[in-house]
Scaffold this motif. Structure first.
Motif, PDB file in Angstrom:
ATOM      1  N   UNK A   1       0.806  -1.227   0.000  1.00 57.41           N
ATOM      2  CA  UNK A   1       0.000   0.000   0.000  1.00 57.41           C
ATOM      3  C   UNK A   1       0.832   1.266   0.000  1.00 57.41           C
TER       4      UNK A   1
ATOM      5  N   UNK B   1      -1.110   8.335  -4.189  1.00 53.55           N
ATOM      6  CA  UNK B   1      -2.471   8.389  -3.640  1.00 53.55           C
ATOM      7  C   UNK B   1      -2.576   8.990  -2.251  1.00 53.55           C
TER       8      UNK B   1
ATOM      9  N   UNK C   1     -13.647  -0.023   5.994  1.00 48.00           N
ATOM     10  CA  UNK C   1     -12.379  -0.225   5.287  1.00 48.00           C
ATOM     11  C   UNK C   1     -12.569   0.012   3.792  1.00 48.00           C
ATOM     12  N   UNK C   2     -13.742  -0.336   3.282  1.00 50.20           N
ATOM     13  CA  UNK C   2     -14.023  -0.096   1.854  1.00 50.20           C
ATOM     14  C   UNK C   2     -13.945   1.398   1.547  1.00 50.20           C
TER      15      UNK C   2
ATOM     16  N   UNK D   1     -10.393   2.495   1.587  1.00 48.27           N
ATOM     17  CA  UNK D   1      -9.654   2.164   0.368  1.00 48.27           C
ATOM     18  C   UNK D   1     -10.035   3.094  -0.771  1.00 48.27           C
ATOM     19  N   UNK D   2     -11.325   3.408  -0.858  1.00 45.44           N
ATOM     20  CA  UNK D   2     -11.760   4.311  -1.931  1.00 45.44           C
ATOM     21  C   UNK D   2     -11.079   5.670  -1.803  1.00 45.44           C
TER      22      UNK D   2
ATOM     23  N   UNK E   1      -8.307   6.212  -0.158  1.00 47.95           N
ATOM     24  CA  UNK E   1      -6.900   5.965   0.161  1.00 47.95           C
ATOM     25  C   UNK E   1      -6.532   6.596   1.509  1.00 47.95           C
TER      26      UNK E   1
ATOM     27  N   UNK F   1      -6.270   2.094   6.388  1.00 46.66           N
ATOM     28  CA  UNK F   1      -5.887   0.876   5.664  1.00 46.66           C
ATOM     29  C   UNK F   1      -4.859   0.086   6.456  1.00 46.66           C
TER      30      UNK F   1
END
Lengths: 342, 523
Positions: A29, A45, A297-298, A301-302, A304, A309
């Motif tokens: 990551x 990111x 968490x989704x 991640x979207x 960043x 994360x």
């Protein structure tokens, strides 16, 4: 080899694996995106996420400060890596980039949702699967067994979110369209976890029912099949043959000889299943709009949201390592054969 | 993925000597036959996709959005009407006598007009056809025309071309419609292309280049669909939406429709604004006009929210489910097999430790977050998603194969082979790998449902390939694209049933294989 030395060896192996896993998350990551960005800091990111948050007038002037806090102004190796390892191993995840609140308190807010749903969805499938598996093995070769096995296989291969979609279609969208009533609510407004307010609690139960139905249908099958296979192979073993030959009733043999041997592998499987509670089922939660940790968490991640994360990965990995260790321990304690083998 | 606890005995190995033995044992089981039938069915469906559907999975706007399957719709629901106005005749010719007009009907349909000389002229071409339309009025109507206008001389004449469609019956009755207070419009007459309205802002461009364009218009359309050129556009905007051109034009079942092509020609050598030589001439070619009414009922499985053919998507989805499912699960299993064989054969050495460590490491990398990370960094593509899946899903197989190989390597025949001087590679490929083949087949078959469901799940959370011809994309689009709200069962159910069906097919085969490779389960 004694148990203690075996455990010590296992422990060392686990710790080494754990450290390597945490380091590999850094590569995935952090290093991977930087390499993909090819030296362009705007394509990194994390920096992009920081700039997005800085569009909010409250955080206009904080980019420099935030970059210092995350160590982004220093090279990846060794400075950022060391900072990352130090923070992650001490569970000091800092502040979420996206929500500007401490990561652990954000997780704590979601924890009741995750725990309430997945505790039910762990206990229910195992209990049902345990009994149905034994029943299925008892009736081996008969129609009941065939039906249970086929049901178990279908339940195993059909993903939980697909069952949830079907439940929503047939019990929420379609009745609304045909008769104007909702049997279950559409996954639009997630409930709050409250027991004191009776109306809120009713809505919570109403909202959760399709999720529990779908999860139970999807996750019972593997347990049925698992228990059935163990019971069948134990029934075919020499000691149960002997017990049967001595004139023991099949029911008695099953209860006294076979079932105690089913428990150790079941406990081990349970230990493997427990860390899954934290991670949850991501697609399942998104379809059901359930604000648990997987959904959080989704979103992380979207956007960043690097600290979140990291926290998600690290906590999951920790739980897996602990549960693997516990599983091995259980195996040693419950199964004399494993103990003898060392 | 494959969670098999395999214990072989020599008895099984002796029985399964050849592929034929293997298949004969397999086909003794009813469930295996059922599974193979299902898989073959979907394979045929996907393999014959090019022949059993006339559309591609990419085609959109084939019929109206959310069109029902035609077998489920009542007979008066509009179907697709595809119609060409081919024969044009010269309806009217007005203007100065100095202008010569030469008119010719083209063989392939359409007409050609050559206008020469100075002066003004107004030529109207018309194509009159009876439209057989046995349904109730449709929601919209699509018209496509193609014109070419070429100035034969260097300097050019001024011209304007207008396409209109009219319902002859309504126009002959002089029917009118009051769309707002004081605004009365004639009924049944629609201008769907007015050349001057289109080119007014790019006058120079069109003056200097020959005109050659296709014009498509969907009626009703507030901008193009000016009912009469004499009404101020601004007063018409907003009001026009209440007029359903499709309904007006095909009011009666079997309506007489007429396409009018109005060509205005002006060439005055004395005009300083638009210079024009005396020998000016203009050639206009009008190709057949295409009229298309989108049906609310269409094909075998209707359409989705973009008007794409669901049957075509379903059939191509079957193809990618079988091909990609098998290919990806084979790749996963082969990778796991290779690692497992090497690790098991070199048990206890540094290679084994390194490989076991890698297996443990990969086990800790969660699949879905990894797909999201890679999707954000490298973009959403089917190949990237499957590459991530292959790279992360093999440890399960590798572990089992390693365990097996480690027991096989100390067996007598391997010792014997080694004693007569066989190399490691020879022993691995000739003596050990064949023993694992039933398990390999079993895990490939059992991995396919997971691979298909995985792709579908990725689609559902928005990280899938948006152009992939898969069932997952159909499920995701029907969930997020209004299929559930509009109760488009013809769109929701096929991909779900297909996914569940093919998964059950592979699982049934896998189950039969499980009983073959796992003798403890046999009676």
């Amino acid at each position: 080899m004694s148990i203690s030395s075996h455990l010590a060896k296992l422990g060392v192996r686990m710790i080494v694996t754990y450290l390597a896993v945490i380091a590999s998350y850094f590569i995935i990551i952090r290093v991977l995106p930087v390499l993909a960005a090819g030296g362009n800091p705007l394509a990194d990111p994390v920096i992009a996420a920081l700039r997005r948050t800085a569009e909010d007038p409250r955080f206009n002037l904080w980019i420099e400060e935030a970059m210092k806090r995350f160590g982004l102004d220093r090279p990846l190796f060794p400075d950022q890596f060391i900072l990352y390892m130090k923070n992650t191993l001490s569970f000091n995840f800092g502040i979420s980039i996206f929500t500007q609140r401490p990561v652990l308190s954000e997780i704590a807010v979601r924890l009741p949702y995750t725990l309430s749903l997945y505790t039910i969805l762990t206990i229910l499938p195992i209990t049902i699967g345990y009994y149905l598996g034994i029943v299925s093995a008892q009736h081996r070769g008969k129609k009941l067994d065939a039906a249970l096995t086929q049901g178990a296989i279908i339940s195993y291969i059909v993903p939980s979110w697909l069952i949830l979609l079907l439940i929503y279609y047939f019990l929420a969208y379609l009745p609304k369209r045909l008769w104007g009533i909702y049997i279950f609510p559409l996954p639009v407004k997630p409930p709050s976890i409250e027991v004191a307010d009776i109306e809120a609690f009713k809505y919570l139960l109403w909202y959760m029912t399709p999720l529990i139905m779908a999860g139970t249908l999807a996750w019972t099958g593997p347990w049925i099949y698992f228990i059935r296979q163990i019971v069948i192979s134990e029934l075919g073993s020499d000691y149960s043959m002997v017990a049967l030959a001595k004139g023991g009733a099949p029911r008695y043999v099953l209860r006294k000889h076979v079932v105690p041997n089913v428990r150790p592998p079941l406990m081990v499987q349970l230990a493997y299943a427990v860390p899954g509670i934290f991670g949850g089922a991501l697609i399942f939660e998104i379809v059901g709009n359930w604000p648990g940790i997987a959904y959080f968490s989704y979103q992380a991640f979207l956007n960043w949201d690097f600290p979140v994360m990291t926290a998600f990965f690290a906590i999951s990995a920790t739980l897996i390592v602990v549960s693997l260790f516990v599983a091995e321990l259980l195996l040693l304690l419950l199964d004399p054969k494993a103990r003898a083998k060392g | 993925m494959a969670r098999a606890r395999i214990r072989t005995t020599t008895a099984v190995r002796e029985k399964i000597r050849s592929l034929r033995d293997f298949l004969s044992i397999l086909f003794k089981k009813k469930s295996a036959i059922a599974g193979v039938t299902i898989v073959v069915f979907f394979t045929l469906l996907g393999g014959l996709a090019d022949y059993i559907t006339e559309y591609s999975y990419r085609d959109t706007a084939i019929a109206a959005d959310f069109a029902m399957p035609s077998w489920a719709a009542p007979p008066d629901v509009p179907r697709n009407v595809d119609f060409y106005f081919k024969t044009f005749k010269l309806l009217e010719k007005k203007g100065d006598e100095t202008v010569e007009v030469e008119y010719r009907q083209l063989e392939e349909g359409g007409a050609e007009v050559i206008i020469t000389g100075t002066g003004e002229a107004n030529i109207v071409l018309a194509s009159e056809e009876l439209l057989e339309y046995p349904y109730r009025p449709a929601k919209s109507l699509y018209l496509e025309s193609h014109i070419t206008a070429i100035n034969i001389t260097e300097n050019i004449a001024w011209y304007n071309i207008k396409f209109a469609i009219e319902n002859i019956d309504l126009v002959e009755q002089n029917a009118t419609l009051e769309i707002a207070e004081g605004i009365v419009i004639p009924r049944g007459f629609y201008v769907f292309y007015d050349e001057i309205g289109q080119r007014i802002f790019t006058l120079y461009q069109y003056l200097n280049e020959p005109l050659n364009r296709s014009i498509a218009a969907t009626l009703p359309n507030p901008i193009l669909n000016r009912i009469q050129p004499y009404v101020d556009i601004k007063t018409m905007e907003g009001l026009i939406e209440g007029v359903n051109a499709a309904k007006e034009l095909v009011l009666e079942k079997d309506t007489r429709l007429r396409i009018l092509v109005n060509i205005t020609y002006y060439c005055n050598p004395m005009d300083f604004m638009i210079r024009c030589p005396e020998n000016a001439s203009l050639r206009v070619v009008v190709k057949p006009v295409h009229l298309f009414i989108k049906g609310d009922a269409h094909g075998i499985l209707g359409t989705n929210y973009m008007g794409a053919d669901v049957w075509a998507q379903f059939v191509y989805g079957a193809r990618s489910a079988v091909v990609l499912g098998l290919a990806v699960s084979t790749a996963i299993v082969i990778l796991g097999l290779a690692v497992g064989l090497i690790a098991g054969y070199k048990l206890g050495t540094l290679t084994d430790h390194a490989l076991t460590f890698t297996i443990d490491l990969v086990y800790f990398i969660p699949l879905l977050p990894m797909v999201m990370v890679v999707g954000i960094v490298f973009g959403r593509s089917l190949y990237i998603i499957y590459a991530v899946l292959i790279l992360l899903a093999w440890p399960g197989v590798a572990r089992t194969v390693r365990h097996w190989t480690s027991t096989l390597r100390s067996s007598l025949y391997v010792e014997a082979a080694r004693a007569i001087g066989a190399g490691d590679l020879w022993i691995l490929t000739r003596h050990i790998a064949p023993q694992v083949i039933p398990y390999v087949v079993y895990s490939i078959v059992m991995s396919v449902p997971g691979v298909i469901a995985f792709e579908a799940g990725i689609q559902l959370i928005g990280f899938g390939d948006p152009e992939a011809p898969t069932w997952g994309r159909m499920i995701s689009e029907s969930y997020w694209g209004g299929g559930f709200l509009n109760n488009a069962w013809w769109w929701i159910m096929p991909p779900i049933l297909g996914l569940v069906g093919i998964s059950i097919g592979f699982a049934l085969i896998g189950l039969a294989l499980d009983e073959i490779v796992n003798p403890r389960l046999r009676r």
